[in-house]
Scaffold this active site. Sequence first.
Site, PDB file in Angstrom:
ATOM      1  N   HIS A   1      43.028  88.838  80.075  1.00  0.00           N
ATOM      2  CA  HIS A   1      43.188  87.628  81.024  1.00  0.00           C
ATOM      3  C   HIS A   1      42.329  87.636  82.083  1.00  0.00           C
ATOM      4  CE1 HIS A   1      46.175  90.607  82.565  1.00  0.00           C
ATOM      5  NE2 HIS A   1      45.395  90.380  83.599  1.00  0.00           N
TER       6      HIS A   1
HETATM    7  C1  T46 Z   1      45.677  93.027  85.618  1.00  0.00           C
HETATM    8  C2  T46 Z   1      45.752  94.272  84.634  1.00  0.00           C
HETATM    9  C3  T46 Z   1      44.952  95.444  84.849  1.00  0.00           C
HETATM   10  C4  T46 Z   1      55.420  91.451  87.060  1.00  0.00           C
HETATM   11  O1  T46 Z   1      56.429  90.947  86.830  1.00  0.00           O
HETATM   12  N1  T46 Z   1      54.851  91.572  88.279  1.00  0.00           N
HETATM   13  C5  T46 Z   1      53.637  92.070  88.322  1.00  0.00           C
HETATM   14  O2  T46 Z   1      53.231  92.524  89.400  1.00  0.00           O
HETATM   15  C6  T46 Z   1      52.792  92.364  87.253  1.00  0.00           C
HETATM   16  C7  T46 Z   1      51.310  93.106  87.176  1.00  0.00           C
HETATM   17  C8  T46 Z   1      53.476  92.144  86.114  1.00  0.00           C
HETATM   18  N2  T46 Z   1      54.417  91.614  85.882  1.00  0.00           N
HETATM   19  C9  T46 Z   1      55.124  91.214  84.511  1.00  0.00           C
HETATM   20  C10 T46 Z   1      54.374  90.023  83.810  1.00  0.00           C
HETATM   21  C11 T46 Z   1      54.807  90.654  82.593  1.00  0.00           C
HETATM   22  O3  T46 Z   1      55.916  89.899  81.934  1.00  0.00           O
HETATM   23  O4  T46 Z   1      55.017  92.321  83.661  1.00  0.00           O
HETATM   24  C12 T46 Z   1      54.627  92.173  82.396  1.00  0.00           C
HETATM   25  C13 T46 Z   1      53.452  92.716  81.935  1.00  0.00           C
HETATM   26  O5  T46 Z   1      52.374  92.108  82.545  1.00  0.00           O
HETATM   27  P1  T46 Z   1      51.072  91.736  81.679  1.00  0.00           P
HETATM   28  O6  T46 Z   1      50.905  91.340  80.704  1.00  0.00           O
HETATM   29  O7  T46 Z   1      50.168  90.694  82.866  1.00  0.00           O
HETATM   30  O8  T46 Z   1      50.283  93.472  81.941  1.00  0.00           O
HETATM   31  P2  T46 Z   1      48.929  93.705  81.617  1.00  0.00           P
HETATM   32  O9  T46 Z   1      48.764  95.388  81.674  1.00  0.00           O
HETATM   33  O10 T46 Z   1      48.326  92.964  80.785  1.00  0.00           O
HETATM   34  O11 T46 Z   1      47.987  93.137  83.007  1.00  0.00           O
HETATM   35  C14 T46 Z   1      48.069  93.936  84.244  1.00  0.00           C
HETATM   36  C15 T46 Z   1      48.246  92.721  85.150  1.00  0.00           C
HETATM   37  O12 T46 Z   1      49.037  91.804  85.064  1.00  0.00           O
HETATM   38  C16 T46 Z   1      47.008  92.173  85.525  1.00  0.00           C
HETATM   39  O13 T46 Z   1      46.704  91.455  86.965  1.00  0.00           O
HETATM   40  O14 T46 Z   1      44.844  92.817  85.902  1.00  0.00           O
HETATM   41  O15 T46 Z   1      47.392  94.755  84.640  1.00  0.00           O
END
Ligand code: T46
Length: 128
Positions: A45
């Site tokens: 993303h």
């Molecule tokens: C990025 C990469 C490096 C929250 O509720 N609060 C938070 O602060 C974050 C970061 C995530 N979430 C929730 C949203 C989703 O339901 O945690 C779940 C997993 O998030 P995501 O699928 O976005 O995780 P990654 O590891 O793919 O991405 C994360 C960050 O979201 C993103 O900003 O740059 O790590």
Amino acid sequence: MIDITEVSSESGSLWYAEVGRHLPFVVQRIYYIIDVPEGAERGAHAHKALDQVLISVSGSFVVDLTDGVSKWSYTLNHPGKGLFLPAGIWRGLQHFSTKAICLVLASQTYDASDYIRDFDEFLAWKSK
Ligand code: T46
């Protein structure tokens, strides 16, 4: 890449980063990613406004980036290096080693509407 300062002693190492001196934004949120299974990928993303710094405080992982034109790939494997990831860059994280810990310092609190999770949508947003 941001250099983080080490204070080392016989009892271990301490690393610190300060806003203004090391970090190009005021940190509003931290989170960390752990226990990534072998072969799993994170990210895929971009953010419209969020700036972040990624640090491997343990182990290693690879960060693949594109702005829609150029591509970059970084291996993070040292607590003394932080990767500054400004808004508007598509990122994918992969090849996490066992016990890898990805610490992220973020410029804003969590906002789901700041994410672009579709690559074609990202390219269209970049070309506006
Ligand atoms: C990025 C990469 C490096 C929250 O509720 N609060 C938070 O602060 C974050 C970061 C995530 N979430 C929730 C949203 C989703 O339901 O945690 C779940 C997993 O998030 P995501 O699928 O976005 O995780 P990654 O590891 O793919 O991405 C994360 C960050 O979201 C993103 O900003 O740059 O790590």
